[in-house]
Design a protein around this motif. Sequence first.
Motif, PDB file in Angstrom:
ATOM      1  N   PRO A 134       0.843  -1.294  -0.149  1.00 15.55           N
ATOM      2  CA  PRO A 134       0.023  -0.221   0.064  1.00 15.55           C
ATOM      3  C   PRO A 134       0.807   1.079   0.166  1.00 15.55           C
ATOM      4  N   LYS A 135       0.313   2.132  -0.599  1.00 17.96           N
ATOM      5  CA  LYS A 135       1.078   3.500  -0.722  1.00 17.96           C
ATOM      6  C   LYS A 135       1.323   4.205   0.628  1.00 17.96           C
ATOM      7  N   LYS A 136       2.244   4.897   0.971  1.00 13.34           N
ATOM      8  CA  LYS A 136       2.305   5.507   2.334  1.00 13.34           C
ATOM      9  C   LYS A 136       2.263   7.085   1.908  1.00 13.34           C
ATOM     10  N   TRP A 137       1.189   7.629   2.811  1.00 15.94           N
ATOM     11  CA  TRP A 137       0.978   8.912   2.553  1.00 15.94           C
ATOM     12  C   TRP A 137       2.176   9.567   3.142  1.00 15.94           C
ATOM     13  N   ARG A 138       2.395  10.766   2.469  1.00 18.77           N
ATOM     14  CA  ARG A 138       3.391  11.797   2.988  1.00 18.77           C
ATOM     15  C   ARG A 138       2.739  12.787   3.758  1.00 18.77           C
ATOM     16  N   LYS A 139       3.302  13.174   4.831  1.00 21.36           N
ATOM     17  CA  LYS A 139       2.684  14.480   5.588  1.00 21.36           C
ATOM     18  C   LYS A 139       3.407  15.599   5.134  1.00 21.36           C
ATOM     19  N   VAL A 140       2.234  16.611   4.755  1.00 24.94           N
ATOM     20  CA  VAL A 140       2.526  17.925   4.300  1.00 24.94           C
ATOM     21  C   VAL A 140       1.814  18.842   5.333  1.00 24.94           C
ATOM     22  N   CYS A 141       2.509  19.885   5.752  1.00 24.51           N
ATOM     23  CA  CYS A 141       2.113  20.933   6.617  1.00 24.51           C
ATOM     24  C   CYS A 141       1.881  22.255   5.919  1.00 24.51           C
ATOM     25  N   CYS A 142       2.117  22.514   4.536  1.00 19.87           N
ATOM     26  CA  CYS A 142       1.752  23.631   3.972  1.00 19.87           C
ATOM     27  C   CYS A 142       1.491  23.612   2.463  1.00 19.87           C
ATOM     28  N   MET A 143       0.250  23.990   2.332  1.00 22.40           N
ATOM     29  CA  MET A 143      -0.102  23.938   0.845  1.00 22.40           C
ATOM     30  C   MET A 143       0.461  25.105   0.171  1.00 22.40           C
ATOM     31  N   PRO A 144       0.902  25.074  -1.189  1.00 21.67           N
ATOM     32  CA  PRO A 144       1.237  26.589  -1.642  1.00 21.67           C
ATOM     33  C   PRO A 144       0.267  27.358  -1.912  1.00 21.67           C
ATOM     34  N   GLN A 176      10.119  14.935   9.092  1.00 17.91           N
ATOM     35  CA  GLN A 176       8.697  15.862   9.185  1.00 17.91           C
ATOM     36  C   GLN A 176       7.659  15.270   8.166  1.00 17.91           C
ATOM     37  N   MET A 177       8.145  14.741   7.086  1.00 16.28           N
ATOM     38  CA  MET A 177       7.027  14.174   5.919  1.00 16.28           C
ATOM     39  C   MET A 177       6.681  12.890   6.417  1.00 16.28           C
ATOM     40  N   ASN A 178       7.316  11.983   7.372  1.00 16.90           N
ATOM     41  CA  ASN A 178       6.924  10.877   7.930  1.00 16.90           C
ATOM     42  C   ASN A 178       7.303   9.624   6.655  1.00 16.90           C
ATOM     43  N   VAL A 179       8.445   9.819   5.997  1.00 16.32           N
ATOM     44  CA  VAL A 179       8.908   8.846   5.091  1.00 16.32           C
ATOM     45  C   VAL A 179      10.478   8.708   5.207  1.00 16.32           C
ATOM     46  N   LYS A 210      -1.284  13.668   3.141  1.00 15.73           N
ATOM     47  CA  LYS A 210      -2.167  14.005   3.912  1.00 15.73           C
ATOM     48  C   LYS A 210      -1.920  15.341   4.766  1.00 15.73           C
ATOM     49  N   LEU A 211      -2.620  16.155   5.108  1.00 14.32           N
ATOM     50  CA  LEU A 211      -2.193  17.334   5.793  1.00 14.32           C
ATOM     51  C   LEU A 211      -1.879  17.258   7.183  1.00 14.32           C
ATOM     52  N   CYS A 212      -1.145  18.029   7.779  1.00 12.81           N
ATOM     53  CA  CYS A 212      -0.505  17.755   9.196  1.00 12.81           C
ATOM     54  C   CYS A 212      -1.940  18.192   9.994  1.00 12.81           C
ATOM     55  N   THR A 213      -2.150  17.751  11.168  1.00 13.76           N
ATOM     56  CA  THR A 213      -2.958  18.327  12.140  1.00 13.76           C
ATOM     57  C   THR A 213      -2.742  19.628  12.456  1.00 13.76           C
ATOM     58  N   ARG A 214      -3.517  20.112  13.454  1.00 14.95           N
ATOM     59  CA  ARG A 214      -3.133  21.414  13.985  1.00 14.95           C
ATOM     60  C   ARG A 214      -1.917  21.083  14.989  1.00 14.95           C
ATOM     61  N   ASP A 215      -1.874  20.193  15.798  1.00 16.62           N
ATOM     62  CA  ASP A 215      -0.904  19.845  16.676  1.00 16.62           C
ATOM     63  C   ASP A 215       0.555  19.532  15.999  1.00 16.62           C
ATOM     64  N   LYS A 255       2.162  32.706   5.644  1.00 14.75           N
ATOM     65  CA  LYS A 255       0.548  32.258   5.345  1.00 14.75           C
ATOM     66  C   LYS A 255       0.842  30.612   5.214  1.00 14.75           C
ATOM     67  N   CYS A 256      -0.117  29.741   6.073  1.00 13.11           N
ATOM     68  CA  CYS A 256      -0.097  28.515   5.760  1.00 13.11           C
ATOM     69  C   CYS A 256      -1.701  28.072   5.193  1.00 13.11           C
ATOM     70  N   HIS A 257      -1.708  27.689   4.082  1.00 14.38           N
ATOM     71  CA  HIS A 257      -3.094  27.335   3.767  1.00 14.38           C
ATOM     72  C   HIS A 257      -3.342  25.741   3.918  1.00 14.38           C
ATOM     73  N   HIS A 258      -3.949  25.559   4.978  1.00 15.53           N
ATOM     74  CA  HIS A 258      -3.912  24.289   5.592  1.00 15.53           C
ATOM     75  C   HIS A 258      -5.347  23.893   5.902  1.00 15.53           C
ATOM     76  N   ALA A 259      -5.929  22.927   5.271  1.00 20.61           N
ATOM     77  CA  ALA A 259      -7.308  22.376   5.214  1.00 20.61           C
ATOM     78  C   ALA A 259      -8.276  23.596   5.045  1.00 20.61           C
ATOM     79  N   ASN A 260      -8.023  24.156   3.881  1.00 21.71           N
ATOM     80  CA  ASN A 260      -9.095  25.268   3.601  1.00 21.71           C
ATOM     81  C   ASN A 260      -9.209  26.304   4.365  1.00 21.71           C
TER      82      ASN A 260
END
Length: 122
Positions: free
Chosen positions: A4-14, A58-61, A95-100, A111-116
């Motif tokens: 299965p594909k491992k999701w990469r953790k991303v904390c900031c959308m462009p 940071q990206m969990n890979v 997958k986007l980082c959680t707030r924590d 500016k961090c465009h995170h989860a809309n």
Amino acid sequence: MPRPKKWRKVCCMPENASFGPLDNKNKGPDTVIMIVEEFETIRLIDLEGMTQEACATQMNVARTTVQRIYNDARKKLAQSLVEGSVLRIEGGDYKLCTRDERGFGCGKNRKCHHANQTIIHE
């Protein structure tokens, strides 16, 4: 059966997802697509100054995965610059980082465009 594909953790959308030449003399391929994980490695390694090892954590890979993603991203950046192609950032397996988890986030005073939602890090 493939692994299965491992999701990469991303904390900031462009903040901007399309870039291109201003003179409209595009002679190269129409568009170069950079996936969000590639953008994240460029941001973390080149802008934030992280090592590939720290970026991988940071990206969990794995570090080798970051190295491959980073090399692909640099090639796409170079292709866009040299050929005058439009660069679009979209898609990927992340997958986007959680707030924590946003400790490193988008960097200070960006500016961090995170989860809309837009979050300003100060």
